[in-house]
Design an enzyme around this catalytic site. Structure first.
Site, PDB file in Angstrom:
ATOM      1  N   LYS A   9      -6.630  11.953  11.728  1.00 49.66           N
ATOM      2  CA  LYS A   9      -5.881  10.765  11.305  1.00 49.66           C
ATOM      3  C   LYS A   9      -6.755   9.502  11.390  1.00 49.66           C
ATOM      4  O   LYS A   9      -7.820   9.517  12.033  1.00 49.66           O
ATOM      5  CB  LYS A   9      -4.619  10.631  12.172  1.00 49.66           C
ATOM      6  CG  LYS A   9      -3.605  11.757  11.926  1.00 49.66           C
ATOM      7  CD  LYS A   9      -2.329  11.516  12.723  1.00 49.66           C
ATOM      8  CE  LYS A   9      -1.288  12.584  12.428  1.00 49.66           C
ATOM      9  NZ  LYS A   9      -0.019  12.325  13.165  1.00 49.66           N
ATOM     10  N   TYR A  49       4.952  13.473   4.359  1.00 53.30           N
ATOM     11  CA  TYR A  49       5.873  13.285   5.487  1.00 53.30           C
ATOM     12  C   TYR A  49       7.330  13.137   5.041  1.00 53.30           C
ATOM     13  O   TYR A  49       8.126  12.524   5.744  1.00 53.30           O
ATOM     14  CB  TYR A  49       5.437  12.073   6.312  1.00 53.30           C
ATOM     15  CG  TYR A  49       4.306  12.368   7.281  1.00 53.30           C
ATOM     16  CD1 TYR A  49       4.412  13.407   8.217  1.00 53.30           C
ATOM     17  CD2 TYR A  49       3.139  11.602   7.281  1.00 53.30           C
ATOM     18  CE1 TYR A  49       3.385  13.673   9.114  1.00 53.30           C
ATOM     19  CE2 TYR A  49       2.108  11.861   8.175  1.00 53.30           C
ATOM     20  CZ  TYR A  49       2.235  12.902   9.096  1.00 53.30           C
ATOM     21  OH  TYR A  49       1.229  13.157   9.995  1.00 53.30           O
ATOM     22  N   ASN A 112      -1.648   9.744  17.268  1.00 53.25           N
ATOM     23  CA  ASN A 112      -1.945  10.999  17.973  1.00 53.25           C
ATOM     24  C   ASN A 112      -3.058  11.840  17.338  1.00 53.25           C
ATOM     25  O   ASN A 112      -3.101  13.053  17.506  1.00 53.25           O
ATOM     26  CB  ASN A 112      -0.653  11.802  18.184  1.00 53.25           C
ATOM     27  CG  ASN A 112       0.000  12.224  16.886  1.00 53.25           C
ATOM     28  OD1 ASN A 112      -0.517  11.941  15.801  1.00 53.25           O
ATOM     29  ND2 ASN A 112       1.126  12.916  16.975  1.00 53.25           N
ATOM     30  N   HIS A 115      -3.246  15.852  12.544  1.00 50.91           N
ATOM     31  CA  HIS A 115      -2.105  16.542  11.938  1.00 50.91           C
ATOM     32  C   HIS A 115      -2.459  18.006  11.728  1.00 50.91           C
ATOM     33  O   HIS A 115      -3.587  18.325  11.361  1.00 50.91           O
ATOM     34  CB  HIS A 115      -1.744  15.946  10.566  1.00 50.91           C
ATOM     35  CG  HIS A 115      -0.784  16.814   9.814  1.00 50.91           C
ATOM     36  ND1 HIS A 115       0.572  16.773  10.044  1.00 50.91           N
ATOM     37  CD2 HIS A 115      -0.986  17.807   8.908  1.00 50.91           C
ATOM     38  CE1 HIS A 115       1.161  17.699   9.290  1.00 50.91           C
ATOM     39  NE2 HIS A 115       0.240  18.333   8.591  1.00 50.91           N
ATOM     40  N   GLU A 126       1.222  21.720   2.076  1.00 46.87           N
ATOM     41  CA  GLU A 126       0.300  20.627   2.410  1.00 46.87           C
ATOM     42  C   GLU A 126      -1.100  20.883   1.841  1.00 46.87           C
ATOM     43  O   GLU A 126      -1.746  19.958   1.347  1.00 46.87           O
ATOM     44  CB  GLU A 126       0.267  20.440   3.933  1.00 46.87           C
ATOM     45  CG  GLU A 126       1.607  19.923   4.456  1.00 46.87           C
ATOM     46  CD  GLU A 126       1.765  19.987   5.969  1.00 46.87           C
ATOM     47  OE1 GLU A 126       0.818  20.421   6.668  1.00 46.87           O
ATOM     48  OE2 GLU A 126       2.854  19.604   6.461  1.00 46.87           O
TER      49      GLU A 126
HETATM   50  P1  DAT Z   1       3.633  16.793  14.444  1.00 49.43           P
HETATM   51  O1  DAT Z   1       2.594  15.802  13.942  1.00 49.43           O
HETATM   52  O2  DAT Z   1       3.296  17.293  15.824  1.00 49.43           O
HETATM   53  O3  DAT Z   1       3.931  17.886  13.460  1.00 49.43           O
HETATM   54  P2  DAT Z   1       6.166  15.615  13.669  1.00 49.43           P
HETATM   55  O4  DAT Z   1       6.064  16.377  12.387  1.00 49.43           O
HETATM   56  O5  DAT Z   1       7.447  15.720  14.422  1.00 49.43           O
HETATM   57  O6  DAT Z   1       4.990  15.956  14.660  1.00 49.43           O
HETATM   58  O7  DAT Z   1       5.940  14.051  13.373  1.00 49.43           O
HETATM   59  C1  DAT Z   1       4.968  13.637  12.446  1.00 49.43           C
HETATM   60  C2  DAT Z   1       4.258  12.449  13.016  1.00 49.43           C
HETATM   61  O8  DAT Z   1       5.170  11.350  13.137  1.00 49.43           O
HETATM   62  C3  DAT Z   1       3.702  12.625  14.423  1.00 49.43           C
HETATM   63  O9  DAT Z   1       2.453  13.251  14.430  1.00 49.43           O
HETATM   64  C4  DAT Z   1       3.653  11.228  14.928  1.00 49.43           C
HETATM   65  C5  DAT Z   1       4.865  10.583  14.285  1.00 49.43           C
HETATM   66  N1  DAT Z   1       6.016  10.630  15.202  1.00 49.43           N
HETATM   67  C6  DAT Z   1       6.785  11.703  15.504  1.00 49.43           C
HETATM   68  N2  DAT Z   1       7.746  11.385  16.386  1.00 49.43           N
HETATM   69  C7  DAT Z   1       7.593  10.061  16.645  1.00 49.43           C
HETATM   70  C8  DAT Z   1       8.259   9.118  17.478  1.00 49.43           C
HETATM   71  N3  DAT Z   1       9.306   9.480  18.234  1.00 49.43           N
HETATM   72  N4  DAT Z   1       7.805   7.843  17.497  1.00 49.43           N
HETATM   73  C9  DAT Z   1       6.764   7.462  16.741  1.00 49.43           C
HETATM   74  N5  DAT Z   1       6.082   8.296  15.942  1.00 49.43           N
HETATM   75  C10 DAT Z   1       6.489   9.580  15.890  1.00 49.43           C
HETATM   76 MG    MG Z   2       4.929  17.918  11.675  1.00 50.14          MG
END
Ligand code: DAT
Ligand code: MG
Length: 139
Positions: A9, A49, A112, A115, A126
């Site tokens: 990222k 997303y 974080n 991805h 994807e």
């Molecule tokens: P992942 O990236 O582990 O698949 P996800 O698909 O639930 O997680 O979410 C996509 C991204 O969105 C994640 O990497 C960071 C952001 N995100 C998820 N939950 C969040 C939250 N509670 N607050 C802020 N950003 C968040």
């Molecule tokens: Mg995800």
């Protein structure tokens, strides 16, 4: 053999972490079959997303993901979807264990560093959002 979509990222690209993150997957024995540095167009970020549309963090997520270059990749290996998710650690780096990528390199959920696809269906979706078939090398 399975394929997955992984992406360093913008926060991690900015911090110079591409090499260290790529190394983890190389050391594990996985093969990179495609990779490119790119700034994601907003429309692509929204498609990628789309499952999170309407959530409180969605707007920040899209502006963050389009804020600078990412390193988008396709990787191949046995059980790579589940194993790469294990190597990444929990979505929230405050819950990710030391030794995982997010556990070692991040401390905020919205920054974080990596991805990774979470299922065969999302991997297929994807990979094809970001790459044409001819961009994938045959190992
Ligand atoms: P992942 O990236 O582990 O698949 P996800 O698909 O639930 O997680 O979410 C996509 C991204 O969105 C994640 O990497 C960071 C952001 N995100 C998820 N939950 C969040 C939250 N509670 N607050 C802020 N950003 C968040
Ligand atoms: Mg995800």
């Amino acid at each position: 053999m399975q394929q997955t979509f992984l992406m360093v990222k913008p926060d991690a690209v900015r911090r110079g972490l591409i090499g260290r993150i790529v190394s983890r997957f190389e050391e594990k024995g996985f093969q990179m079959v495609a990779g490119k540095l790119m700034v994601i167009p907003e429309e692509l970020a929204r498609k990628h997303y789309s499952e999170h549309e309407g959530k409180p963090f969605y707007k920040d997520l899209i502006s963050f993901m389009t804020s600078g270059p990412v390193f988008a990749m396709v990787w191949e290996g046995n059980d790579i979807i589940d194993l790469s998710r294990m190597m990444m650690g929990s979505t929230d780096p405050q819950k990710a264990l030391p030794g995982t990528i997010r556990g070692d390199f991040a401390n905020l959920v919205n920054r974080n560093v990596i991805h990774g696809s979470d299922s065969p269906e999302s991997a297929d979706r994807e990979i094809h959002l970001f790459f044409d078939d001819h961009e994938l090398v045959k190992c």
